[in-house]
Enzyme design. Structure first.
Site, PDB file in Angstrom:
ATOM      1  N   CYS A 128     -18.046  -6.962  15.905  1.00 13.48           N
ATOM      2  CA  CYS A 128     -18.206  -5.836  14.980  1.00 13.48           C
ATOM      3  C   CYS A 128     -17.104  -4.788  15.198  1.00 13.48           C
ATOM      4  O   CYS A 128     -16.887  -4.339  16.322  1.00 13.48           O
ATOM      5  CB  CYS A 128     -19.576  -5.209  15.198  1.00 13.48           C
ATOM      6  SG  CYS A 128     -19.928  -3.869  14.065  1.00 13.48           S
ATOM      7  N   GLU A 161     -34.243  45.837  21.283  1.00 12.15           N
ATOM      8  CA  GLU A 161     -34.889  44.742  22.019  1.00 12.15           C
ATOM      9  C   GLU A 161     -34.732  43.440  21.241  1.00 12.15           C
ATOM     10  O   GLU A 161     -34.740  43.463  20.024  1.00 12.15           O
ATOM     11  CB  GLU A 161     -36.399  45.045  22.167  1.00 12.15           C
ATOM     12  CG  GLU A 161     -36.700  46.383  22.806  1.00 12.15           C
ATOM     13  CD  GLU A 161     -38.122  46.876  22.477  1.00 12.15           C
ATOM     14  OE1 GLU A 161     -39.005  46.037  22.198  1.00 12.15           O
ATOM     15  OE2 GLU A 161     -38.323  48.101  22.475  1.00 12.15           O
ATOM     16  N   TYR A 218     -43.656  39.293  27.295  1.00 16.52           N
ATOM     17  CA  TYR A 218     -42.878  40.524  27.472  1.00 16.52           C
ATOM     18  C   TYR A 218     -43.560  41.637  26.688  1.00 16.52           C
ATOM     19  O   TYR A 218     -43.941  41.433  25.534  1.00 16.52           O
ATOM     20  CB  TYR A 218     -41.452  40.368  26.914  1.00 16.52           C
ATOM     21  CG  TYR A 218     -40.504  39.594  27.798  1.00 16.52           C
ATOM     22  CD1 TYR A 218     -40.536  39.711  29.183  1.00 16.52           C
ATOM     23  CD2 TYR A 218     -39.545  38.761  27.228  1.00 16.52           C
ATOM     24  CE1 TYR A 218     -39.647  39.001  29.978  1.00 16.52           C
ATOM     25  CE2 TYR A 218     -38.642  38.044  28.020  1.00 16.52           C
ATOM     26  CZ  TYR A 218     -38.704  38.174  29.395  1.00 16.52           C
ATOM     27  OH  TYR A 218     -37.827  37.478  30.176  1.00 16.52           O
ATOM     28  N   CYS A 259     -26.757  -3.742  15.330  1.00 19.80           N
ATOM     29  CA  CYS A 259     -25.948  -4.856  14.853  1.00 19.80           C
ATOM     30  C   CYS A 259     -25.867  -5.856  15.993  1.00 19.80           C
ATOM     31  O   CYS A 259     -25.627  -5.491  17.131  1.00 19.80           O
ATOM     32  CB  CYS A 259     -24.562  -4.339  14.499  1.00 19.80           C
ATOM     33  SG  CYS A 259     -23.344  -5.647  14.386  1.00 19.80           S
ATOM     34  N   LYS A 299     -35.900  40.273  19.307  1.00 18.07           N
ATOM     35  CA  LYS A 299     -37.144  39.998  18.589  1.00 18.07           C
ATOM     36  C   LYS A 299     -37.619  38.618  18.985  1.00 18.07           C
ATOM     37  O   LYS A 299     -37.128  37.604  18.519  1.00 18.07           O
ATOM     38  CB  LYS A 299     -36.941  40.071  17.078  1.00 18.07           C
ATOM     39  CG  LYS A 299     -38.246  39.899  16.326  1.00 18.07           C
ATOM     40  CD  LYS A 299     -38.092  40.294  14.859  1.00 18.07           C
ATOM     41  CE  LYS A 299     -39.426  40.232  14.123  1.00 18.07           C
ATOM     42  NZ  LYS A 299     -40.018  38.895  14.088  1.00 18.07           N
ATOM     43  N   LYS A 339     -32.683  40.766  11.417  1.00 17.76           N
ATOM     44  CA  LYS A 339     -32.812  39.320  11.618  1.00 17.76           C
ATOM     45  C   LYS A 339     -31.459  38.630  11.717  1.00 17.76           C
ATOM     46  O   LYS A 339     -30.490  39.037  11.084  1.00 17.76           O
ATOM     47  CB  LYS A 339     -33.594  38.711  10.435  1.00 17.76           C
ATOM     48  CG  LYS A 339     -35.007  39.223  10.310  1.00 17.76           C
ATOM     49  CD  LYS A 339     -35.956  38.311  11.051  1.00 17.76           C
ATOM     50  CE  LYS A 339     -37.389  38.616  10.687  1.00 17.76           C
ATOM     51  NZ  LYS A 339     -38.075  37.544  10.012  1.00 17.76           N
ATOM     52  N   CYS A 356     -19.973  -5.169   9.717  1.00 19.65           N
ATOM     53  CA  CYS A 356     -19.503  -6.545   9.939  1.00 19.65           C
ATOM     54  C   CYS A 356     -20.423  -7.605   9.343  1.00 19.65           C
ATOM     55  O   CYS A 356     -20.158  -8.798   9.472  1.00 19.65           O
ATOM     56  CB  CYS A 356     -19.298  -6.802  11.423  1.00 19.65           C
ATOM     57  SG  CYS A 356     -20.856  -7.007  12.320  1.00 19.65           S
ATOM     58  N   ASP A 395     -39.675  35.298  19.423  1.00 21.63           N
ATOM     59  CA  ASP A 395     -40.393  34.506  18.440  1.00 21.63           C
ATOM     60  C   ASP A 395     -41.632  33.902  19.085  1.00 21.63           C
ATOM     61  O   ASP A 395     -41.627  32.776  19.560  1.00 21.63           O
ATOM     62  CB  ASP A 395     -39.461  33.410  17.901  1.00 21.63           C
ATOM     63  CG  ASP A 395     -39.699  33.176  16.429  1.00 21.63           C
ATOM     64  OD1 ASP A 395     -40.585  33.841  15.864  1.00 21.63           O
ATOM     65  OD2 ASP A 395     -39.004  32.320  15.855  1.00 21.63           O
ATOM     66  N   CYS A 425     -25.460  -5.754   9.160  1.00 24.22           N
ATOM     67  CA  CYS A 425     -24.658  -4.604   9.578  1.00 24.22           C
ATOM     68  C   CYS A 425     -23.728  -4.158   8.455  1.00 24.22           C
ATOM     69  O   CYS A 425     -23.001  -4.975   7.903  1.00 24.22           O
ATOM     70  CB  CYS A 425     -23.852  -5.001  10.822  1.00 24.22           C
ATOM     71  SG  CYS A 425     -22.592  -3.798  11.270  1.00 24.22           S
TER      72      CYS A 425
HETATM   73  N1  LIG Z   1     -42.622  29.805   7.346  1.00 19.12           N
HETATM   74  C1  LIG Z   1     -43.676  30.342   6.782  1.00 19.12           C
HETATM   75  O1  LIG Z   1     -44.346  29.726   5.983  1.00 19.12           O
HETATM   76  C2  LIG Z   1     -44.071  31.744   7.155  1.00 19.12           C
HETATM   77  C3  LIG Z   1     -45.248  32.280   6.684  1.00 19.12           C
HETATM   78  C4  LIG Z   1     -45.579  33.575   7.064  1.00 19.12           C
HETATM   79  C5  LIG Z   1     -44.740  34.313   7.878  1.00 19.12           C
HETATM   80  N2  LIG Z   1     -43.588  33.735   8.320  1.00 19.12           N
HETATM   81  C6  LIG Z   1     -42.651  34.473   9.163  1.00 19.12           C
HETATM   82  O2  LIG Z   1     -43.312  35.409   9.949  1.00 19.12           O
HETATM   83  C7  LIG Z   1     -42.551  36.593   9.999  1.00 19.12           C
HETATM   84  C8  LIG Z   1     -43.301  37.719   9.410  1.00 19.12           C
HETATM   85  O3  LIG Z   1     -44.380  37.895  10.199  1.00 19.12           O
HETATM   86  P1  LIG Z   1     -44.841  39.251  10.828  1.00 19.12           P
HETATM   87  O4  LIG Z   1     -45.570  40.032   9.835  1.00 19.12           O
HETATM   88  O5  LIG Z   1     -45.515  38.835  12.054  1.00 19.12           O
HETATM   89  O6  LIG Z   1     -43.598  40.119  11.124  1.00 19.12           O
HETATM   90  P2  LIG Z   1     -42.355  39.892  11.975  1.00 19.12           P
HETATM   91  O7  LIG Z   1     -42.488  38.682  12.817  1.00 19.12           O
HETATM   92  O8  LIG Z   1     -41.184  39.934  11.083  1.00 19.12           O
HETATM   93  O9  LIG Z   1     -42.353  41.197  12.883  1.00 19.12           O
HETATM   94  C9  LIG Z   1     -43.446  41.763  13.585  1.00 19.12           C
HETATM   95  C10 LIG Z   1     -43.717  41.074  14.832  1.00 19.12           C
HETATM   96  O10 LIG Z   1     -42.552  40.945  15.602  1.00 19.12           O
HETATM   97  C11 LIG Z   1     -42.953  40.673  16.904  1.00 19.12           C
HETATM   98  N3  LIG Z   1     -42.009  41.196  17.873  1.00 19.12           N
HETATM   99  C12 LIG Z   1     -41.207  40.448  18.647  1.00 19.12           C
HETATM  100  N4  LIG Z   1     -40.463  41.175  19.454  1.00 19.12           N
HETATM  101  C13 LIG Z   1     -40.776  42.459  19.197  1.00 19.12           C
HETATM  102  C14 LIG Z   1     -40.325  43.703  19.726  1.00 19.12           C
HETATM  103  N5  LIG Z   1     -39.379  43.744  20.677  1.00 19.12           N
HETATM  104  N6  LIG Z   1     -40.868  44.819  19.251  1.00 19.12           N
HETATM  105  C15 LIG Z   1     -41.806  44.775  18.287  1.00 19.12           C
HETATM  106  N7  LIG Z   1     -42.283  43.639  17.747  1.00 19.12           N
HETATM  107  C16 LIG Z   1     -41.764  42.495  18.180  1.00 19.12           C
HETATM  108  C17 LIG Z   1     -44.341  41.171  17.055  1.00 19.12           C
HETATM  109  O11 LIG Z   1     -45.175  40.064  17.268  1.00 19.12           O
HETATM  110  C18 LIG Z   1     -44.654  41.780  15.747  1.00 19.12           C
HETATM  111  O12 LIG Z   1     -45.968  41.576  15.377  1.00 19.12           O
HETATM  112  C19 LIG Z   1     -41.303  36.352   9.232  1.00 19.12           C
HETATM  113  O13 LIG Z   1     -40.276  35.927  10.097  1.00 19.12           O
HETATM  114  C20 LIG Z   1     -41.714  35.230   8.309  1.00 19.12           C
HETATM  115  O14 LIG Z   1     -40.613  34.453   7.934  1.00 19.12           O
HETATM  116  C21 LIG Z   1     -43.240  32.497   7.975  1.00 19.12           C
HETATM  117 ZN   LIG Z   2     -21.676  -4.847  12.993  1.00 13.27          ZN
END
Ligand SMILES: NC(=O)c1ccc[n+]([C@@H]2O[C@H](COP(=O)([O-])OP(=O)(O)OC[C@H]3O[C@@H](n4cnc5c(N)ncnc54)[C@H](O)[C@@H]3O)[C@@H](O)[C@H]2O)c1
Ligand SMILES: [Zn+2]
Length: 671
Positions: free
Chosen positions: A433, A114, A224, A427, A116, A315, A412, A118, A409
């Site tokens: 120019c 599936e 989803y 400019c 992943k 990832k 020119c 965001d 600029c």
């Molecule tokens: N930028 C930052 O400061 C910061 C801080 C903390 C965490 N993060 C990010 O958060 C993520 C880690 O967080 P996490 O513990 O939630 O784990 P994760 O996001 O790596 O994975 C678990 C989550 O994936 C999701 N997910 C999406 N599609 C799915 C699917 N088909 N099946 C199952 N799960 C699915 C669910 O919400 C599940 O809870 C990492 O990507 C990390 O980089 C970033």
């Molecule tokens: Zn110019």
């Protein structure tokens, strides 16, 4: 040495806890995910080497973040876990091997794959087919009660369709914001001067965790399903994929990209295919999730601290990375816009090494609050040019320097202008120019300007590239013989072009003004200016106060005009054009009141003298097939009457010509 490791461990844990809070609790991450993931990998590696140093509160042992105050809490009956990550085919194969080692030899594995998504994980509890509770994942054990908010999401059914569902059914899945909705939300926030979201995930999380569900209702969220939790009073299919299909039958959406595959090579193919289409999918994803499809096998494999053994998130390469902003250079675009370009410490992001990123304009620099020397987050998604998304505020060095726009600029040396209320710095040496030459010349010869037949874009581009022309006046010095060196320019067309140039020398003042390409001086404004000032000398000496007396000319346009004529280069260009013979007849003054024979049936009129001269209005009407039967001017109002063909009336309105009925005309005449 162990002291050293202790220190390293606690530094990493502190950093991860800080960034985890920013991400999970505040929905406002400061560093890119890739950076967070690297720190987490470091922590995991250290802990693997020193298992005796693992603490229960280490970020490696925990899921997500604490619930927000303001929501009531929900204790999950079954914990909501995270996922292990793989970043390469090798790591994916290692995952398969780890599983294989726990199963009988020659056990045939099938995987449910599936995207992943965001967004954020949400649990939906259905009792007797009715949605009774929705909760966030929170720290995996306790989440926030967001039932009222989730009820506003159209993709989540309040009642399950069909029949056969278990009496108690907990559906788990991802609430996310489709890209289109995210862009629209941010655009509207920016317009209102409100805070924008860094990415669709944070937008989804921030929108869902609003204390006021009315706000959530206005946010474009979707859902989803990806698994189930509690199942009581009924049974479900024994395969992950079939369960998703089952849920779909009850009205709970599943991601249409989900597939069941029977070996790891196919899984790698799936990963690559989704990766290639990542940019065109309507939602943001950061990888694919690979799950053992058979539920009984899942149960046999079980869990580790914070994630199931039977699933892994593979990832995609990061689209966001952090790097240092070493310097800012200024580029002059073909329309004179001066764009600050960030010179970056080269960084590998979105599959390429990036060392430049546009900062767009002064507003964008201010919005980001970025300085030279800052650590910044660079985003490169698909073929989109790299962008700077944000500044890592906590890493600003003491000697960070302000970004200053140049006052002249860089190409020119003409004065640079930034009109109040405009984002762009430009400019002001338009016709002079080097950076703007092609565009300025294309505009100069265009139909509404000097209207030079046979002088298309390709011709101008070649003339400039071969340095045969630098200013508009040079055009009139070209001979047919010289022109034949251009591609696809035979002797005949060269002669025609020379003749067309010659013919275009006799123009009108409005056309000439328009041809100069003064910012925001379009056709209509040029006509108004010509009418008001009558000569170019008078116009070039007009003050801003005098200019705004002209209909249609506001402060911004007035400022552009003043700046244009203040630039010596521009005056030279105008003089050179007159020297080669460009000329126009003196402005025709409109006659005083004229009797209007009211013999037409439909009457077409111009509203005011400020839009068109009488002869232009007549010509426009005739072009539309109207029969002009008379005209009258009363002080500032000009009228032209005629019978118009109905289908052309819309075009007349576009030209600023008003359509009156006969009675309106009679009323007007009697005023
Ligand atoms: N930028 C930052 O400061 C910061 C801080 C903390 C965490 N993060 C990010 O958060 C993520 C880690 O967080 P996490 O513990 O939630 O784990 P994760 O996001 O790596 O994975 C678990 C989550 O994936 C999701 N997910 C999406 N599609 C799915 C699917 N088909 N099946 C199952 N799960 C699915 C669910 O919400 C599940 O809870 C990492 O990507 C990390 O980089 C970033
Ligand atoms: Zn110019």
């Amino acid at each position: 040495m162990s002291h050293d490791i202790q220190q390293q461990l606690s530094a990493l844990r502190e950093q991860l806890a800080y960034h985890g809070h920013r991400y999970y609790v505040e929905d406002s991450p400061e560093i890119p995910d890739a950076e967070y993931d690297r720190m987490m990998q470091q922590l995991l590696a250290l802990e693997a080497a020193h298992p005796e140093l693992i603490t229960a509160d280490s970020p490696s042992q925990r899921v997500g973040g604490k619930p927000l105050d303001g929501f009531s809490e929900v204790r999950h009956e079954l914990p909501m876990l995270s996922l292990d990550n793989a970043f390469s085919d090798e790591e994916l194969k290692a995952f398969e091997k780890r599983i294989g080692d726990r199963l009988p030899a020659s056990f045939a594995l099938t995987f449910c794959c599936e995207p992943k998504l965001d967004g954020l994980a949400v649990s939906l509890m259905y009792e007797n087919g009715v949605l009774v509770q929705a909760a966030t994942r929170g720290d995996g054990t306790t989440g926030e009660n967001i039932t009222a908010n989730v009820r506003t999401i159209r993709a989540v059914p309040l009642k399950l369709h069909g029949e056969g569902w278990p009496a108690r059914l907990e559906v788990r899945g991802e609430v996310f914001m489709p890209k289109q909705g995210f862009d629209a939300l941010n655009a509207s926030a920016q317009k209102k001067g409100e805070k924008t979201f860094v990415n669709p995930r944070n937008a989804a999380a921030g929108s869902l965790r609003q204390l006021d569900p009315k706000i959530t209702a206005t946010r474009p969220l979707s859902f989803y399903a990806y698994s189930v939790g509690v199942v009581e009073g009924g049974t479900l299919a024994d395969s992950q994929f079939e369960r998703l299909v089952q849920l779909k039958g009850w009205g709970i959406p599943m991601c249409p990209e989900s597939r069941r595959l029977s070996n790891i090579e196919q899984v790698i193919g799936y990963y690559q295919d989704i990766g290639e289409r990542r940019g065109i999918l309507p939602y943001e994803i950061d990888g694919v999730v690979i799950k053992v499809d058979d539920i009984e096998t899942q149960q046999r494999l079980g869990f580790v601290a914070r994630a199931p053994r039977w699933a892994i998130a593979y990832k995609f390469p990061a689209q966001e990375e952090m790097t240092r902003l070493n310097n800012v250079e200024f580029q002059v675009g073909r329309t004179g816009a001066i764009t600050p370009v960030a010179k970056l410490e080269p960084v590998f992001v979105g599959g390429v090494t990036v060392s430049n990123a546009t900062l767009h304009n002064a507003d964008e620099v201010a919005r980001l609050g970025v300085m030279i020397g800052d650590t910044v987050i660079v985003r490169r998604a698909g073929d989109v040019i790299p962008q700077i998304v944000s500044v890592v505020a906590s890493q600003r060095p003491e000697d960070a320097a302000e970004i200053r726009f140049p006052s002249t600029c860089p190409v020119c040396q003409s004065k640079v202008e930034r009109v109040e209320g405009e984002a762009v710095t430009r400019c002001s040496g338009g016709l002079y120019c080097r950076a703007q030459r092609k565009e300025a010349l294309k505009h100069f010869v265009s139909r509404k300007a000097l209207d030079v037949d046979g002088c298309g874009e390709k011709v101008i581009e070649q003339l400039v590239e071969r340095e045969m022309v630098t200013t508009p006046a040079d055009l009139f010095k070209l001979s047919a013989g010289v022109l034949t060196v251009l591609e696809r320019m035979g002797p005949k067309s060269a002669q025609n072009l020379v003749a067309a140039l010659e013919k275009s020398k006799l123009t009108t003042l409005p056309r000439f003004l328009y041809s100069l390409g003064i910012r925001e001086v379009g056709e209509a404004t040029a006509a108004n200016l010509a009418k008001h000032f009558e000569t170019i000398e008078a116009l070039s000496q007009a003050t801003q106060e005098q200019l705004i007396e002209v209909p249609d000319v506001g402060n911004i346009v007035a400022e552009h005009i003043v700046n244009f004529f203040r630039e010596a280069h521009n005056l030279e260009v105008i003089q050179a054009l007159r020297d080669v013979g460009v000329n126009w007849p003196a402005i025709e003054k409109p006659a005083d009141d004229v009797e209007l024979p009211l013999d037409g049936k439909t009457v077409v009129l111009t509203g005011s003298l400020s839009l068109l001269t009488r002869s232009e209005a007549k010509a426009a009407l005739q072009e539309m097939g109207a029969k002009v039967t008379g005209s009258v001017s009363k002080k500032t109002d000009l009228l032209v009457a005629g019978e118009a063909a109905g289908s052309k009336l819309t075009k007349a309105q576009e030209l600023g010509i008003e359509i009156w009925d006969e009675q309106a005309l009679v009323d007007f005449m009697q005023r």
